[in-house]
Design an enzyme around this catalytic site. Structure first.
Site, PDB file in Angstrom:
ATOM      1  NE  ARG A 117      24.671  -1.078  17.604  1.00  0.00           N
ATOM      2  CZ  ARG A 117      23.673  -1.923  17.880  1.00  0.00           C
ATOM      3  NH1 ARG A 117      23.927  -3.145  18.294  1.00  0.00           N
ATOM      4  NH2 ARG A 117      22.428  -1.539  17.752  1.00  0.00           N
ATOM      5  CE1 TYR A 118      30.135  -3.424  18.039  1.00  0.00           C
ATOM      6  CE2 TYR A 118      28.638  -4.722  16.685  1.00  0.00           C
ATOM      7  CZ  TYR A 118      29.063  -4.294  17.939  1.00  0.00           C
ATOM      8  OH  TYR A 118      28.422  -4.731  19.054  1.00  0.00           O
TER       9      TYR A 118
ATOM     10  NE  ARG B 222      31.359  -7.550  14.197  1.00  0.00           N
ATOM     11  CZ  ARG B 222      31.998  -6.795  15.086  1.00  0.00           C
ATOM     12  NH1 ARG B 222      32.859  -5.852  14.684  1.00  0.00           N
ATOM     13  NH2 ARG B 222      31.765  -6.949  16.368  1.00  0.00           N
TER      14      ARG B 222
ATOM     15  CB  CYS C 299      10.345 -15.318  11.817  1.00  0.00           C
ATOM     16  SG  CYS C 299      11.711 -14.169  12.094  1.00  0.00           S
TER      17      CYS C 299
ATOM     18  CB  CYS D 165      10.884 -15.752  19.283  1.00  0.00           C
ATOM     19  SG  CYS D 165      11.700 -16.972  18.252  1.00  0.00           S
TER      20      CYS D 165
ATOM     21  CB  CYS E 221      11.013 -11.119  18.680  1.00  0.00           C
ATOM     22  SG  CYS E 221      11.871 -10.444  17.238  1.00  0.00           S
TER      23      CYS E 221
ATOM     24  NE  ARG F  88      17.038  -6.325  14.549  1.00  0.00           N
ATOM     25  CZ  ARG F  88      17.949  -7.291  14.386  1.00  0.00           C
ATOM     26  NH1 ARG F  88      17.612  -8.444  13.847  1.00  0.00           N
ATOM     27  NH2 ARG F  88      19.202  -7.080  14.725  1.00  0.00           N
TER      28      ARG F  88
ATOM     29  CG  ASP G  18      18.805  -7.060  23.454  1.00  0.00           C
ATOM     30  OD1 ASP G  18      19.887  -6.812  24.013  1.00  0.00           O
ATOM     31  OD2 ASP G  18      18.706  -7.644  22.359  1.00  0.00           O
TER      32      ASP G  18
ATOM     33  CG  ASP H  51      23.461  -5.279  21.584  1.00  0.00           C
ATOM     34  OD1 ASP H  51      24.183  -4.262  21.521  1.00  0.00           O
ATOM     35  OD2 ASP H  51      23.126  -5.939  20.594  1.00  0.00           O
TER      36      ASP H  51
ATOM     37  CE  LYS I 121      25.214  -8.646  19.599  1.00  0.00           C
ATOM     38  NZ  LYS I 121      25.379  -7.784  18.414  1.00  0.00           N
TER      39      LYS I 121
HETATM   40  C1  LIG Z   1      25.523  -8.162  17.187  1.00  0.00           C
HETATM   41  C2  LIG Z   1      25.729  -7.269  16.056  1.00  0.00           C
HETATM   42  C3  LIG Z   1      26.770  -7.496  15.124  1.00  0.00           C
HETATM   43  C4  LIG Z   1      27.669  -8.702  15.189  1.00  0.00           C
HETATM   44  O1  LIG Z   1      28.471  -8.695  16.305  1.00  0.00           O
HETATM   45  P1  LIG Z   1      29.510  -9.862  16.562  1.00  0.00           P
HETATM   46  O2  LIG Z   1      30.024  -9.567  17.922  1.00  0.00           O
HETATM   47  O3  LIG Z   1      30.536  -9.793  15.484  1.00  0.00           O
HETATM   48  O4  LIG Z   1      28.748 -11.171  16.496  1.00  0.00           O
HETATM   49  C5  LIG Z   1      26.943  -6.591  14.106  1.00  0.00           C
HETATM   50  N1  LIG Z   1      26.160  -5.504  13.995  1.00  0.00           N
HETATM   51  C6  LIG Z   1      25.166  -5.254  14.864  1.00  0.00           C
HETATM   52  C7  LIG Z   1      24.357  -4.029  14.685  1.00  0.00           C
HETATM   53  C8  LIG Z   1      24.914  -6.134  15.918  1.00  0.00           C
HETATM   54  O5  LIG Z   1      23.902  -5.882  16.773  1.00  0.00           O
END
Ligand SMILES: *Cc1c(COP(=O)(O)O)cnc(C)c1O
Length: 352
Positions: free
Chosen positions: A104-105, A108, A117, A121, A124, A126, A284, A321, A328
């Site tokens: 998504r980003y 990362r 798990c 939970c 959850c 997911r 969420d 989110d 987020k």
């Molecule tokens: C939450 C999340 C992250 C990590 O986000 P940070 O703000 O760096 O903790 C990375 N990828 C996805 C898809 C996420 O939902």
């Protein structure tokens, strides 16, 4: 606790084998009935859709019916009441260029390396994947690794799931070895609930493996002070002593921690375990979890108090989110309220 004359053992011994504990998990309503009076017919309807797993350690933390631990672990008919929510409001599947990897980003990725798990939970996010019992194939993991290897923008990999620490030591070592062989990966992060849900998993052998791959960060997930037992504290101490920076992602949950006193106690206990509160997540809008969701106003009020009444070491962001995969964003209380505006108006003008 004692229910129907049956004693549930006190928090289990740290040195007991985690796989043996896990194998004794409650997974059926029949088993649950041996401990608690529940509406079995109704709960069976829930568990056919959303399976149940409560390991004996987490079960032992329940003090009474409907307490904060109970609510997180015991199925509830409200899970299957019709709500209009999506099973995947965050578009995780659409943002997966290869299965089990969410990108998504730019810098990362979230790499879902485990389907397992230590407990399921009830809230959850997911839930759509809950209980899928098949192991993730090594081909899938290899496909994820290839994607990461081929994308130089990625500098951080977050191992998630499921719970990555439910994998065997050798598999964890294998994944970490492969990741560290990729030059553009600087940070490895592990998202795990094991320190709270099955702290016996945090063995000396596991920690010895993880610390060979530094910098490795771990974000864990405690929601209530009752989860911070001696066993959990020992697990966190092992991780912190191995030089692993620890954070906590708490989910704001109605009836569990949606009050200032509980949240404050939790935050202070986390700090004592050398865990920095990282995020408090607004729950969420995932199908089957509506009964856990508070208003954003409630969250902001709690955050407001925390920010003024607690050590600056405790500075979690209150995150939502955004549905649709937009990521987020922090929700922030207003500081420039009327009562402060006079005092700070001079500062706001700035120098000329
Ligand atoms: C939450 C999340 C992250 C990590 O986000 P940070 O703000 O760096 O903790 C990375 N990828 C996805 C898809 C996420 O939902």
């Amino acid at each position: 606790m004692i229910v129907d004359n049956k004693r549930i053992s006190a928090p289990l011994d740290f040195y007991q084998n985690w796989k043996e504990i896990l194998a004794k998990s409650i997974v059926s309503v029949d088993q649950l009935e041996r401990y608690f009076k529940v509406d079995s017919a109704a709960l069976r309807n829930v568990t056919t859709i959303y399976p149940m797993r409560i390991n004996p350690y987490f079960l032992s933390l329940i003090q009474k019916e409907n307490d904060a631990i109970w609510k997180q672990a015991i199925p509830n008919v409200q899970e299957i009441e019709n709500d209009s929510y999506s099973v995947d409001p965050l578009f995780e599947e659409m943002q997966s260029p290869v299965p089990n990897l969410i990108h998504r980003y730019p810098d990362r990725v979230l790499f879902l390396v485990s389907n397992q798990c230590a407990m399921f939970c009830r809230f959850c996010m997911r839930k759509r994947r809950l209980g899928s019992s098949h192991r993730i194939s090594s081909k899938r993991i290899n496909d994820g690794l290839s994607y990461i290897r081929g994308n130089r923008n990625i500098t951080e990999v977050i191992l998630s799931g499921g719970d990555p620490l439910l994998l065997d030591d050798e598999v964890i070592q294998w994944i970490l070895t492969r990741l560290r062989a990729i030059p553009h990966i600087g940070i490895v992060r592990i998202h795990t609930r094991a320190p709270a849900s099955l702290p016996q998993r945090v063995t000396g052998a596991l920690v010895d493996i993880i610390k060979k791959f530094h910098p490795v960060y771990i974000n864990t997930h405690f929601n209530h002070p009752a989860e911070i037992t001696e066993v959990a504290a020992s697990a966190c101490m092992r991780l912190a002593d191995a030089g692993i920076p620890l954070g906590c992602q708490t989910v704001l949950l109605k009836g569990v921690n949606d009050n200032e006193a509980v949240m404050r106690e939790l935050m202070l206990k986390l700090l004592k375990l050398r865990i920095r509160p990282y995020y408090i997540h607004h729950a969420d809008i995932v199908k089957g979890t509506a009964h856990f969701r508070t208003s954003i106003q409630t969250g902001l009020e709690i955050m407001n108090r925390l920010q003024t009444d607690i050590s600056g070491l405790c500075d979690p962001a209150y995150m939502i989110d955004l549905p649709g995969g937009y990521g987020k964003i922090p929700l922030q209380a207003e500081y420039l309220k009327k009562e402060y505006s006079k005092t700070i108006s001079g500062n706001l003008k700035g120098e000329t």
